[in-house]
Design an enzyme around this catalytic site. Structure first.
Site, PDB file in Angstrom:
ATOM      1  N   HIS A 160      -5.313  -6.165  -1.751  1.00 18.90           N
ATOM      2  CA  HIS A 160      -5.633  -7.598  -1.757  1.00 18.90           C
ATOM      3  C   HIS A 160      -6.635  -7.928  -2.869  1.00 18.90           C
ATOM      4  O   HIS A 160      -7.345  -7.054  -3.377  1.00 18.90           O
ATOM      5  CB  HIS A 160      -6.183  -8.022  -0.393  1.00 18.90           C
ATOM      6  CG  HIS A 160      -7.485  -7.360  -0.040  1.00 18.90           C
ATOM      7  ND1 HIS A 160      -8.694  -7.728  -0.593  1.00 18.90           N
ATOM      8  CD2 HIS A 160      -7.758  -6.338   0.793  1.00 18.90           C
ATOM      9  CE1 HIS A 160      -9.649  -6.971  -0.111  1.00 18.90           C
ATOM     10  NE2 HIS A 160      -9.115  -6.115   0.734  1.00 18.90           N
ATOM     11  N   GLU A 191      -6.795  -2.227   7.425  1.00 20.87           N
ATOM     12  CA  GLU A 191      -7.810  -1.372   6.802  1.00 20.87           C
ATOM     13  C   GLU A 191      -8.432  -0.447   7.841  1.00 20.87           C
ATOM     14  O   GLU A 191      -8.311  -0.643   9.052  1.00 20.87           O
ATOM     15  CB  GLU A 191      -8.886  -2.253   6.124  1.00 20.87           C
ATOM     16  CG  GLU A 191     -10.000  -1.502   5.401  1.00 20.87           C
ATOM     17  CD  GLU A 191      -9.549  -0.545   4.302  1.00 20.87           C
ATOM     18  OE1 GLU A 191      -8.838   0.433   4.603  1.00 20.87           O
ATOM     19  OE2 GLU A 191      -9.951  -0.747   3.136  1.00 20.87           O
TER      20      GLU A 191
END
Length: 197
Positions: free
Chosen positions: A17, A88
Site C-alpha cells: 500500500h 499485516e
C-alpha cells in the site's frame, strides 16, 4: 495435480500500500486502519500505468482500508476480492510503536526474532503466508496481484522462494512498491523486488 511449478508463466505481483502517517513515522501498523496520506494516494495512482500493462486473472487485497484504496487507485479495484490472509502482521502490544522506542526498554528487540505478546510471531506469519500460497496454487490463475503490507509481503516473498519466513528480514519494501514472484525454470524465485513506478 494443479501445481504452479508446472506453469512456468505464473507471476505473483506483491504490491505494498501507499504511504500512511504511521509508515512515514516508522510506527508498527498492523491492526490499526490508518488511511493513506495525500502522498500515499499519489504513489498508489502512479502504479496504475504499470499495472494496466498486465492482465491479471486474480486480484486480492488485504481487508485494511489502506490496501483497498491503493488497489482502487492503482486501477485494479473492480473485481478485486478481499483476502483476510493478506492482512499485516499483528504486532500485539507493539502496535503503533517504533522499533527505537521499544529498544529503549528491550535492547536488541526485533519483530523478526522477539516474542510479540498478544500478537503474531514470525512462525505465525510464515504459516499464514504458506496457507495463502497453497490457496493460490489451487487456483488456475497465472497472473495474480496481491495488495498487502510490508512485513507480510516480505514474509510471503521469503516463504515463496525458500519455504522459510526468515529471509523476509533481508527484503526491504518501500511504500507502493511492486515485487514479482514466479519461477526460474521449475524453481520458485523472486523475479523482481521493490520496484517503484
Amino acid at each position: 495435480m494443479n501445481d504452479m511449478s508446472e506453469k512456468g508463466g505464473v507471476h505473483i505481483w506483491l504490491i505494498r500500500h501507499g504511504e500512511t502517517e504511521w509508515s512515514k513515522s516508522g510506527q508498527h501498523t498492523g491492526t490499526t486502519d490508518v488511511p493513506l496520506t495525500d502522498e500515499g494516494r499519489k504513489q498508489a495512482a502512479a502504479l496504475a500505468p504499470v499495472l494496466a500493462a498486465q492482465r491479471f486473472d486474480l486480484v486480492l487485497t488485504s481487508p485494511m482500508g489502506r490496501a483497498i484504496e491503493t488497489c482502487r487507485l492503482a486501477g485494479l479495484g473492480e473485481g478485486a476480492q478481499v483476502e483476510p490472509e493478506l492482512h499485516e502482521w499483528n504486532y500485539g502490544v507493539y502496535e503503533g510503536r517504533k522499533t527505537p522506542d521499544i529498544r529503549q526498554e528491550i535492547p536488541d528487540w526485533s519483530v523478526w526474532t522477539s516474542p510479540i505478546p498478544q500478537g503474531e510471531n514470525l512462525a505465525d506469519i510464515g504459516r499464514r503466508a504458506q496457507a495463502l500460497i497453497d490457496k493460490l496454487i489451487a487456483t488456475n490463475a497465472t497472473n495474480i496481484a496481491l495488495f498487502s503490507h510490508a512485513h507480510f509481503s516480505r514474509v510471503f516473498g521469503a516463504q515463496w522462494a525458500t519455504g522459510s519466513p526468515a529471509l523476509g528480514a533481508h527484503l526491504a519494501m518501500d511504500t507502493a512498491a511492486m515485487s514479482v514472484l514466479g519461477f526460474e525454470r521449475e524453481v520458485r524465485a523472486i523475479l523482481k523486488w521493490n520496484l517503484l513506478p
